[in-house]
Scaffold this motif. Structure first.
Motif, PDB file in Angstrom:
ATOM      1  N   ASP A  10       1.589   2.776  -5.827  1.00  0.00           N
ATOM      2  CA  ASP A  10       2.681   3.662  -6.219  1.00  0.00           C
ATOM      3  C   ASP A  10       2.087   4.991  -6.686  1.00  0.00           C
ATOM      4  OD1 ASP A  10       1.685   3.159  -8.811  1.00  0.00           O
ATOM      5  OD2 ASP A  10       3.276   1.733  -9.277  1.00  0.00           O
ATOM      6  N   GLU A  11       2.950   5.920  -7.066  1.00  0.00           N
ATOM      7  CA  GLU A  11       2.494   7.252  -7.476  1.00  0.00           C
ATOM      8  C   GLU A  11       1.561   7.186  -8.695  1.00  0.00           C
ATOM      9  OE1 GLU A  11       2.074  11.149  -6.767  1.00  0.00           O
ATOM     10  OE2 GLU A  11       3.577  10.025  -5.646  1.00  0.00           O
ATOM     11  N   LEU A  48       0.835  -1.194   0.000  1.00  0.00           N
ATOM     12  CA  LEU A  48       0.000   0.000   0.000  1.00  0.00           C
ATOM     13  C   LEU A  48       0.873   1.249   0.000  1.00  0.00           C
ATOM     14  CD1 LEU A  48      -2.994   0.938   0.196  1.00  0.00           C
ATOM     15  CD2 LEU A  48      -2.670   1.051   2.661  1.00  0.00           C
ATOM     16  N   TYR A  49       0.510   2.197  -0.855  1.00  0.00           N
ATOM     17  CA  TYR A  49       1.245   3.460  -1.001  1.00  0.00           C
ATOM     18  C   TYR A  49       0.208   4.560  -0.963  1.00  0.00           C
ATOM     19  CZ  TYR A  49       3.906   7.110  -3.518  1.00  0.00           C
ATOM     20  OH  TYR A  49       4.526   8.271  -3.894  1.00  0.00           O
ATOM     21  N   ILE A  50       0.185   5.367   0.108  1.00  0.00           N
ATOM     22  CA  ILE A  50      -0.920   6.307   0.198  1.00  0.00           C
ATOM     23  C   ILE A  50      -0.599   7.621   0.884  1.00  0.00           C
ATOM     24  CG2 ILE A  50      -1.840   5.163   2.285  1.00  0.00           C
ATOM     25  CD1 ILE A  50      -3.877   6.982  -0.429  1.00  0.00           C
ATOM     26  N   THR A  87      -3.153  -5.758  -1.570  1.00  0.00           N
ATOM     27  CA  THR A  87      -1.865  -5.189  -1.155  1.00  0.00           C
ATOM     28  C   THR A  87      -1.180  -5.893   0.015  1.00  0.00           C
ATOM     29  OG1 THR A  87      -2.668  -3.570   0.504  1.00  0.00           O
ATOM     30  CG2 THR A  87      -2.755  -2.901  -1.825  1.00  0.00           C
ATOM     31  N   GLN A  88      -1.889  -6.803   0.684  1.00  0.00           N
ATOM     32  CA  GLN A  88      -1.312  -7.398   1.896  1.00  0.00           C
ATOM     33  C   GLN A  88      -1.136  -8.916   1.809  1.00  0.00           C
ATOM     34  OE1 GLN A  88      -0.333  -5.116   4.390  1.00  0.00           O
ATOM     35  NE2 GLN A  88      -0.988  -3.686   2.776  1.00  0.00           N
ATOM     36  N   ARG A 107      -4.122   7.311 -11.010  1.00  0.00           N
ATOM     37  CA  ARG A 107      -5.243   6.641 -11.696  1.00  0.00           C
ATOM     38  C   ARG A 107      -6.497   6.641 -10.830  1.00  0.00           C
ATOM     39  NH1 ARG A 107      -0.958   3.388 -13.548  1.00  0.00           N
ATOM     40  NH2 ARG A 107      -1.292   1.789 -11.957  1.00  0.00           N
ATOM     41  N   VAL A 108      -6.329   6.401  -9.532  1.00  0.00           N
ATOM     42  CA  VAL A 108      -7.491   6.405  -8.634  1.00  0.00           C
ATOM     43  C   VAL A 108      -8.092   7.803  -8.560  1.00  0.00           C
ATOM     44  CG1 VAL A 108      -8.253   6.136  -6.229  1.00  0.00           C
ATOM     45  CG2 VAL A 108      -6.822   4.383  -7.294  1.00  0.00           C
TER      46      VAL A 108
END
Length: 196
Positions: A168-169, A5-7, A140-141, A174-175
Motif C-alpha cells: 500500500d502507499e 503487491l502495490y507498486i 504478497t502472492q 517505508r521502503v
C-alpha cells in the motif's frame, strides 16, 4: 488468489501483476537500474502493445521485432534493447520448460530452496533478484513453500527493504525511507557495506 503487491501507481497495472504470473515474473526481471514503479509497469505496457503476455507467442516472434516493440516510446526500460532481448529469452524458457505459464515455476514446489533454484536458472535472474522474487511470492502472492524465508535471505525478514514489502502507499513510503537510510549508511539492500 489475487496478490497484494502495490507498486506502479496504476491500479490496473498492479492488478495485472497480482493476477498474471507472467506479468509478475517480467516485472521483476525489469527491476534494475530504473525506478521500481517503471519496471513493474512494463508488463502492462507490453500487454497493451501486444494484446497479450503469452510467453509462447513472444518467444515465437523474431527477437528484433519484439525488441522494437519494447523500444517504442515510452520505452519499457532505460535500456529497452537489452531488456527486450532478456524478456524474449525468459519467455522462451517459460514456454519451453513451464508450459507457457510462469506460475508453473512455483506451483507444487515443495521448498523455498527449489523455488530459488528454478528462478536463478532464468536469464537475468541472479542471486539477489531471485531472493527478492521468492519474498514477493511469500509475502504478497500466498506462495510460501517450506523454507521460503530462508531462501529469500534478508528479503524474507520483516524489514521494509524491497518491493516484496510494498502492499500500500504507507509501506511504499517505508521502503523508500529505509532505502534512503541505507544509502546514507553506505549499506546495500542486504545490509552489506557498499564498496567504492
Amino acid at each position: 488468489m489475487t496478490g497484494t503487491l502495490y507498486i506502479t501507481g496504476d491500479a490496473a497495472a498492479d492488478n495485472l501483476l497480482n493476477t498474471d504470473a507472467n506479468a509478475l515474473l517480467l516485472g521483476m526481471l525489469l527491476d534494475q537500474q530504473i525506478p521500481m514503479e517503471w519496471a513493474f509497469a512494463g508488463p502492462s505496457t507490453l500487454k497493451e502493445r501486444l494484446g497479450h503476455l503469452d510467453p509462447g507467442k513472444i518467444a515465437a516472434m523474431p527477437e528484433d521485432d519484439f525488441v522494437s516493440i519494447c523500444c517504442e516510446k515510452p520505452a519499457i526500460h532505460r535500456f529497452p534493447g537489452s531488456m527486450g532481448k532478456r524478456i524474449h529469452q525468459v519467455c522462451a524458457v517459460v514456454a519451453d520448460q513451464y508450459d507457457g505459464d510462469a506460475a508453473n515455476l512455483w506451483t507444487g514446489v515443495d521448498s523455498g530452496k527449489e523455488l530459488f533454484r528454478r528462478l536463478k536458472a532464468l536469464p537475468g535472474y541472479g542471486d539477489e533478484k531471485s531472493k527478492i522474487f521468492v519474498a514477493i511470492l511469500g509475502k504478497t502472492q500466498g506462495v510460501a513453500p517450506e523454507g521460503w524465508r530462508n531462501a529469500a535471505g534478508k528479503f524474507g525478514d520483516d524489514v521494509p527493504r524491497s518491493v516484496a514489502d510494498i502492499t500500500d502507499e504507507a509501506s511504499l513510503g517505508r521502503v523508500r525511507d529505509w532505502k534512503k537510510a541505507q544509502k546514507a549508511a553506505k549499506k546495500d539492500k542486504q545490509d552489506r557495506p557498499l564498496t567504492d
